[in-house]
Motif scaffolding. Structure first.
Motif, short mmCIF file in Angstrom:
data_model
loop_
_atom_site.label_atom_id
_atom_site.label_comp_id
_atom_site.label_asym_id
_atom_site.label_seq_id
_atom_site.Cartn_x
_atom_site.Cartn_y
_atom_site.Cartn_z
N MET A 253 -21.22 30.14 -39.41
CA MET A 253 -21.45 29.09 -38.42
C MET A 253 -20.37 29.15 -37.34
SD MET A 253 -24.09 27.16 -39.13
CE MET A 253 -23.71 25.75 -38.14
N ARG A 254 -20.81 28.98 -36.12
CA ARG A 254 -19.86 28.94 -35.01
C ARG A 254 -19.50 27.48 -34.76
NH1 ARG A 254 -23.26 33.00 -31.27
NH2 ARG A 254 -22.68 34.90 -32.32
N SER A 255 -18.26 27.28 -34.40
CA SER A 255 -17.85 25.92 -34.09
C SER A 255 -18.23 25.60 -32.65
CB SER A 255 -16.35 25.77 -34.30
OG SER A 255 -15.66 26.63 -33.43
N GLY A 256 -18.28 24.35 -32.35
CA GLY A 256 -18.60 23.94 -30.98
C GLY A 256 -19.92 23.21 -30.91
N SER A 257 -20.21 22.71 -29.75
CA SER A 257 -21.40 21.88 -29.59
C SER A 257 -22.69 22.68 -29.64
CB SER A 257 -21.32 21.12 -28.27
OG SER A 257 -21.24 22.04 -27.20
N ALA A 258 -22.62 23.97 -29.36
CA ALA A 258 -23.84 24.78 -29.35
C ALA A 258 -24.19 25.33 -30.72
CB ALA A 258 -23.69 25.92 -28.37
N ALA A 259 -23.42 24.97 -31.72
CA ALA A 259 -23.68 25.49 -33.06
C ALA A 259 -25.00 24.92 -33.59
CB ALA A 259 -22.54 25.11 -34.00
N MET A 260 -25.69 25.74 -34.36
CA MET A 260 -26.95 25.30 -34.95
C MET A 260 -26.66 24.27 -36.04
SD MET A 260 -28.86 28.99 -35.26
CE MET A 260 -30.05 28.33 -36.39
N SER A 261 -27.64 23.43 -36.31
CA SER A 261 -27.45 22.45 -37.37
C SER A 261 -27.41 23.17 -38.71
CB SER A 261 -28.56 21.41 -37.34
OG SER A 261 -29.80 22.02 -37.62
N PHE A 262 -26.65 22.62 -39.60
CA PHE A 262 -26.43 23.26 -40.90
C PHE A 262 -26.67 22.22 -41.98
CE2 PHE A 262 -23.30 24.27 -44.30
CZ PHE A 262 -23.87 25.46 -44.73
N THR A 263 -27.65 22.48 -42.83
CA THR A 263 -27.92 21.58 -43.94
C THR A 263 -27.21 22.12 -45.17
OG1 THR A 263 -30.10 21.13 -43.01
CG2 THR A 263 -29.73 20.48 -45.31
N PRO A 264 -26.24 21.39 -45.69
CA PRO A 264 -25.51 21.90 -46.84
C PRO A 264 -26.39 21.95 -48.10
CG PRO A 264 -24.76 19.70 -46.28
CD PRO A 264 -25.75 20.10 -45.24
N TYR A 265 -26.04 22.85 -48.98
CA TYR A 265 -26.75 22.99 -50.25
C TYR A 265 -26.55 21.72 -51.06
CZ TYR A 265 -27.88 24.90 -54.87
OH TYR A 265 -28.41 25.11 -56.11
N SER A 266 -27.60 21.25 -51.69
CA SER A 266 -27.56 19.95 -52.37
C SER A 266 -26.52 19.88 -53.50
CB SER A 266 -28.94 19.59 -52.91
OG SER A 266 -29.43 20.61 -53.74
N TYR A 267 -26.21 21.00 -54.13
CA TYR A 267 -25.23 20.99 -55.21
C TYR A 267 -23.89 21.61 -54.78
CZ TYR A 267 -29.34 19.93 -57.98
OH TYR A 267 -30.48 19.36 -58.47
N ALA A 268 -23.67 21.70 -53.48
CA ALA A 268 -22.45 22.34 -52.98
C ALA A 268 -21.19 21.64 -53.49
CB ALA A 268 -22.45 22.37 -51.46
N LYS A 269 -21.19 20.32 -53.49
CA LYS A 269 -19.99 19.61 -53.96
C LYS A 269 -19.77 19.85 -55.45
CE LYS A 269 -20.00 15.98 -50.51
NZ LYS A 269 -20.14 14.55 -50.24
N ASN A 270 -20.84 19.92 -56.21
CA ASN A 270 -20.72 20.16 -57.65
C ASN A 270 -20.21 21.57 -57.94
OD1 ASN A 270 -23.25 18.35 -57.11
ND2 ASN A 270 -22.48 17.72 -59.11
N LEU A 271 -20.60 22.52 -57.10
CA LEU A 271 -20.26 23.93 -57.35
C LEU A 271 -19.04 24.40 -56.56
CD1 LEU A 271 -23.89 25.34 -57.32
CD2 LEU A 271 -22.35 25.28 -59.28
N ASP A 272 -18.35 23.50 -55.92
CA ASP A 272 -17.21 23.89 -55.10
C ASP A 272 -16.12 24.60 -55.90
OD1 ASP A 272 -16.38 23.87 -52.36
OD2 ASP A 272 -14.72 22.57 -52.99
N PHE A 273 -16.08 24.39 -57.20
CA PHE A 273 -15.09 25.08 -58.03
C PHE A 273 -15.31 26.59 -58.06
CE2 PHE A 273 -18.58 24.08 -60.88
CZ PHE A 273 -18.70 25.19 -61.69
N LEU A 274 -16.50 27.05 -57.64
CA LEU A 274 -16.80 28.48 -57.60
C LEU A 274 -16.30 29.15 -56.32
CD1 LEU A 274 -20.49 28.51 -58.89
CD2 LEU A 274 -18.44 29.20 -60.14
#
Length: 149
Positions: A82-103
């Motif tokens: 993902m590119r930072s800035g206002s022109a960046a595309m929207s990004f939908t995080p994975y539903s279990y991303a917080k649960n799997l952050d330990f990986l």
């Protein structure tokens, strides 16, 4: 708690199931025992399952874990690209991303060194030799014809 979240919470303390650098990761029996413990906790009626049912449930658990792990890995790749800035595309995080952050530390790509030089080696033009032309070759004949005209 959703079944996948519960599965993740049961796998997390068993680092040997997902960390290749863990010394117990190479022990197939230990990993099988870990999956069996997880299955028994997720399915209280585990002991009444037939061997075939138990095998199917166990494979389904492992597939669900692998799918969650792969999806999280894809999520991380998208997050990195993902590119930072206002022109960046929207990004939908994975539903279990917080649960799997330990990986995250395990799945992050490591930089590699290459053995290639950044700049191409300079060629010595005097070291190059041309093959002598064969007097009877078509190239020689064409050169002679071109020279006569």
């Amino acid at each position: 708690m959703a079944r996948t979240e519960h599965l993740i919470s049961l796998v997390r303390p068993r680092t040997y199931l997902y960390t290749p650098s863990d010394p117990q990761h190479k022990d197939r029996r230990k990993r099988d025992q870990g999956w069996l413990e997880i299955a028994k906790e997720l399915y209280p009626q585990w002991d009444i399952f037939s061997k075939k049912q138990a095998d199917l449930k166990l494979k389904a658990l492992q597939t669900r874990w692998r799918s969650a792990n792969d999806s999280f890995n894809s999520h991380l790749k998208k997050e990195r690209s993902m590119r930072s800035g206002s022109a960046a595309m929207s990004f939908t995080p994975y539903s279990y991303a917080k649960n799997l952050d330990f990986l995250r530390p395990i799945l992050e790509m490591r930089s590699t060194d290459t053995c290639w030089d950044d700049e191409p080696a300079e060629e010595d033009s005097s070291a190059q030799t041309q093959e002598p032309t064969n007097p009877g070759s078509p190239n020689q004949q064409m050169a002679e014809i071109a020279g006569e005209e």
